[in-house]
Each structure stands twice: as C-alpha cells, then as structure tokens.
Motif scaffolding. Sequence first.
Motif, mmCIF file in Angstrom:
data_model
loop_
_atom_site.group_PDB
_atom_site.id
_atom_site.type_symbol
_atom_site.label_atom_id
_atom_site.label_comp_id
_atom_site.label_asym_id
_atom_site.label_seq_id
_atom_site.Cartn_x
_atom_site.Cartn_y
_atom_site.Cartn_z
ATOM 1 N N VAL A 20 -5.662 -62.458 83.839
ATOM 2 C CA VAL A 20 -5.957 -61.806 82.830
ATOM 3 C C VAL A 20 -7.110 -60.845 83.029
ATOM 4 N N GLN A 21 -8.225 -61.262 83.490
ATOM 5 C CA GLN A 21 -9.525 -60.542 83.708
ATOM 6 C C GLN A 21 -9.622 -60.212 85.031
ATOM 7 N N GLN B 138 -8.934 -64.052 73.087
ATOM 8 C CA GLN B 138 -8.726 -62.774 73.409
ATOM 9 C C GLN B 138 -8.020 -62.967 74.588
ATOM 10 N N THR C 104 -4.092 -61.503 75.310
ATOM 11 C CA THR C 104 -3.887 -60.310 76.151
ATOM 12 C C THR C 104 -2.809 -60.902 77.223
ATOM 13 N N GLU D 96 0.579 -60.752 75.729
ATOM 14 C CA GLU D 96 0.945 -59.295 75.387
ATOM 15 C C GLU D 96 1.303 -58.719 76.749
ATOM 16 N N GLU D 97 0.695 -58.955 77.651
ATOM 17 C CA GLU D 97 0.901 -58.278 79.046
ATOM 18 C C GLU D 97 1.336 -58.894 79.957
#
Length: 766
Positions: free
Chosen positions: A333-334, A403, A407, A410-411
């Motif tokens: 994610v990050q 968070q 994310t 959603e992605e």
Amino acid sequence: MKNNHQNIKAFESILVFMFSLSLLFIAQNMINTQLHIWPAVAVSLFMGFFSYIIESKTLINKSRLYAVYGVLFLLILVLIFFVNPVKTGFLYFLNQILIYMGKCTGNYIHLFDVVGQSNLFLFILGFLTWFTGKIVFEIKSRSLLIILFIMFIITLGVGIELNLLAGGFYVLVLFFIYVWLDFFCESKREKVYFDGKAVGGWLLMASIVFMMTTATITYLVPPLNFERDKGLGKVKNAITTTYDRLRFGNNVLPEGDFSKMDKMQRTDETAIEVVMSDPQSMFLRGFVGSQYTSSGWETQPADIYYDHYGLFYWLHQDNFTPLKQLDQARRIVQGDNSEPINVKVNLKNACRKYAYAPYELISMEGKNQVQYKADETMLSKGAGGQKYYNFSTGNSIMKDYLQIAQTYLEEHSQNDTTYENDEAHYNQYVYDTCTALSDKDKLLLQSHFGEFETQANHAPYTGAKNKILSYLSQNITYQENPGKCPAGREFLQFILEDSASGYDVHYATAATLMFRYYGIPARYVEGYLVTLDDVKDKEGYSVIPLPEKNAHAWVEIYQDGLGWVPVEVTPSYLDKTEQPSDIVIAQKQEPNIISTSYQESNITQLESPEQQEEIKKREKDKRLLQIIISIVVASILLILLFLFARTIYRLYKHRKEKLAMFNDGDRKIAIRSLFIDTMNLLYYDGIPKMGGSMYKQSKNLSEKYGETYGEQYEKTLDNTQKAIFSDLKPEEREYNQVYEFMNNIRNTIIKNKSLYEKAVMFFKGI
C-alpha cells in the motif's frame, strides 16, 4: 487335569478374541468412516472357536499347530499383496490410518495411490487382529500386562476419542480381566485354582462387562469427529504443563488455562531484556488461543491444520506468512522501504517456549532457532528453547493500520496479484476457523448486546470495538484476584454475570468472544508489552528491561486485506501502547455507532424461539446421554470393584485355611501342607519340576540359594516322607524343622523380589 486344560484354553480364546475386538474397534474409529467391522469380528470369533477346539482337545501337538497357524498367516500375506481386491482394501485401510495420524499431529503424510475400497479386506482384518492377539498372549504374563497398559495409554494419549474412549476402554477392561485371570490361571502348569463353577461364573461376569461396554460404545454414543475426551485432556494438559515448565522455565501467564486465572502473580523481576536500533512500543506475541473450550483457550486443533495442509503449503510457497502479513501489506500500500528495526532479545526469566515477536515482523535471524506454528505463533527450537534470538521489524503500524486497510480495500483488493490471491484464500480460512461461538455463548452475548447491523459479513470494526470497550469499562471491574470459576460454570458467564471482575486475561477472553459474536475473526493472545514508558527517552541499542508485570493478554482481530492486528481491551492498559484512531472509550454513555434498530436486509439473523427450543432440546438430550454413560461406566467400575473385593476375600479365606492346616493338631497333615507350600514357592522362583527322586532337587537348591539350603531341603524331605509314609507320629522337632525351612525359603525368595512381584505372589496365594 483335562478339564483344567480345557478351562485354560477357554480363558485364552476369550481373552484373545476380546483383544482382537478391541483392536478392531480402534481401527474402525481411527478411520472415522462408516466401516462395518462385523465380518472381521465374525472371522476373529471363528478363529477363537477354532483355536479352542484344536488346542483344548489336543488333536495335534503344539509345534504342528503353530506350523498350521504360520501357513495360514503366509496365505493371508499372499492375499494382501497379490489379490487385487484385497490389496485395494488393505491400502485404503492404511490410507485412512495415515489420515488419522495426520489429523492427530497436524502433519501431512503422503498416501498410497488407490481408488475405492474392498470389503473383502475386512475378512482378512479379522485374521490379522486375531493373529496379533494370539502372538501377544503367547508372551509371558508380565510382559503382556505391560503391553496392555502401554496400549491403553497410547490409545488415549494420542487423543483417540473412540466413542466414549472405545478402543482404549476395551483395552482397559481387557487389562483388568486379564490381571484377574492371570492371578488364578497358569497355563504352563496346567493348573486352575478354582473349580468349574467358578470358571463359568467369571466367564459370565467377563461377558456381561464386555457386552455392556459394547452396547455403550456401539449404540448409545454417536460417532465423534476427533473430539478429545475432556477428562483425559485435563490429565494430558497437566503432564504437558509440567514438562514445559521443566524444559522452558516457568510461565507467569496461564497459556489460556482458566484454572490458572484466579489470581495474577507477576513481579517486578526482569523477564526479558530487549535491545532495539530504534526503540518503539510494540506487542510481542507469544501464546495464541484459537479454540475456546470449557477449560480454556487452546491452539488450533491439529486436524484443522491437516485439513488445510494444501492452503498453508501454497501460501508458504508464495512467501505469504500470516505472522509477517502486516509488513507485506504495508509495503504494497505505502511502498514503504524504510530501514528495518533490528531487535535483540534475551529471555532472562520468561518462558523460553515461545519466540516472542511483534506484529510488524519482517524476518527472524537464524531460522533454525524457531519453528512457525502455521499462522498462530513461533515456537523455540532446542531442548530448552532459545534464550537469545534476533529479528528485524518494521515501524509500529498501530496508529495507521486503519488507513492502510482502507486504502488496500479501495485500491488493491481487486488486483490479481500473488498477495491479493493468497490473502483472499487465507481470509476465507480465518472466517471458517476463528469465528466459532457455541449456541449457549451466542445466546448469552445476545442478551447483553442485542441485535446489530452488519457490514459485509460482520459488524463494522469501529462500532464493534467501541461497543465492546464501552461494555467492558462499564460492567467489568479490574481486579487481580477475582477467584476461580466454579466447577461446571461457563467461564464467559462467570465473567459477565457472576464475578463481573478480572484482570487482562479475563478482559481478553470476554472480548475475543464478543468480537466473534459480531462476526469478526478474533483470537486470544498472551505475550509481553514494550510500553511507551519503557522506550521513553531510550537511545538506540540501549538495554530495555521488561519486568514480569509487562506480561499481558489481549485480543487480535483479523482486519480484511491486512492481517492480524492487536486490540487492547483492558481499560487500564489503553495508554500503555499506541492505539488506532478509532478507539473511543465511552465511560458513561452508550455510543450510537452501532444501531439497534431492526433492518431485515442487513441484520444478522439471531435464533428464533423455535431454534432456541431446539438448542435447549439438544442440551437436554446431551445431558441424558451423559447420565446414561455415567451409569454404565459406574456399573462397570462397581463390577470391577466387586471382583477385586471378592478376590481379596478369597485370598484372605485361602490364607486362613492354609494357616489352619500348617497348625493342624495332626502333625502328619501339617508337615505335608508345609512341604507342598514350600515346593510351590520353589517352583514359582524358577526351580524346575523333575521326575524321579525328589532328592535330586537338593542340587538345584544348593546352586541357587547355597549349600545350606540343599542340606536343609534333604532333611525336610526326610521328615516329610516319614510323616506321610510312616505309621509313627512325627516329633515336634521334625515339625519345627519343616516349618522353619519353609519360612527361610519364603524370606529368601521375597527379599529378592520387586514390589510388583510381591503383589503377584500375594494375589496368587503363593
């Protein structure tokens, strides 16, 4: 003598058949299928009658008889390996046993390549079990007793729940009956110590016990699916706990055992020393309880891991490890490429069974030092566990994991990548295995929490957390000495409605089940906290001592897409570590995050009154079944107790009669009785029976006990023969000499015997 020989052979045939039947019931329940073993039972029974007729009538001598048995056994082996239907049934049978062994251990064992089964093998199985029993019963009695006892312990110890301990219970009954008969029946001497009526009585008694056991096992109790016996489980846990304490050291945490949660005993003594390159607060996970039982939290049963062997095999092939999942998800994610935090751990006084590690784990140094227990925890390798170990971890994810999860959902959740596919499969496994809640606990929690809205297949995480934390802070009082849960009381009900108090292990237990009530996968966890105070103002690579008071219990929940994350539920600990942003403590007001209004489209359907009545009916039937089982088992125990008491009485009566004969006023009778008793002692101690003159025995006594005994034996024999064959009345000195010799022999023999051998002599009336 002939009748005695037939009685002995009848005993042997019945015992061999019972031994064979116990093996057959063990086999039937081990493979856990609808295998009807009655063809095998019929064959075993036929072999019992056949052997009794052949051996009791002495139609052929022993060596030829064994040759016949040997040829028959070889014929069976030929059928197994060369006749295809029999071979197919044999391999199928072996596969089922291997599957059961895998379910008991959690390890996958490769199976034979065979399709279908053949009932022809059941006839062969009857022969094989009978042959096994025959071989066992040809062993000396003491070795046989040891074999039976070991077989009983193994049968139960590995967790075989054979319909009320079926196979193990059969072996136990067989063990007691054989002990009983062995005390009175010695086939090598072809001698029985009681008459034909007693023989028939004891055979009838044995048959009644056997039939009661069969009825209980076969008809009263339905087949169970690898459910361990609770009483045996307690014994096994006690042994395991003692062994672990000796091997890994004492554990101040109860490892999910409710019986050890009555009082918190944690001192200021340093348990762990931690050195970090960048000091941060963290949860160090140790014991993980996935299964809630009446006695405590247990790790996931081995058969669950066996059934999901393929899942974990492919997950590990893809380098998807649930214990490292948080770091994998964060990097996806990050794109986090920050330097990992290096951590060194020294377990000074903490239990060395576990390799305590954080949720953000990246890797362990020295893979040979730890063993991953599927998706639960890491165990230390080595005889005494690992006192020192190193690992690397990412930065604390506690503040940001919500968070990151949002994310991801959603992605990334729809991406067809290796991680997404693996997470989807593991996600399904988690919901299948970590949301279990009994009907009784579900009804209890429903009465406290009412109805709730769902989001996907569970309540919203934030709403569930705040509802649970609010309930715990308002209704449970923190107390480090809450007392033990009363026997027979459900632990959750004890926490919520009886004591309404407890410390972290009570909070964590209640919260884990509450999360499950809301449909969120949850597990009970024990380990150590590195608190914010512990790392405050600490520089990199400085030693951080963690006292025993940092030992702690909490809940971990599965955050979809992300993995297992810790949730602190003990109010007094909420400020000790970093917390996610959605944690809200409602001390006085109920949060309105979870609606209690009824919306048919998205509300979890709770049990209707009809379903609740069905649950109560099942509970009633279960209690009735337990009463029936208890009555049957108690009856069997009473019968065994009666047999034992009767044995003691007969021994007492026999000894009293023997002493009366020793002290008979007629010295002829007394000397003769003393001499017979002396010879029985010598024969029991290994002096062989010899034909011809009895004076030849003096040489055997001189060699075994010393020349003095040989000389005394000859003098005793002179006095005995004089008493038997002479018309003269024996003198008192002659009686005293025979009596003294008998006492000397008895004392010499007993002095060299073990406690077990002395007991055998007592029960055999020697």
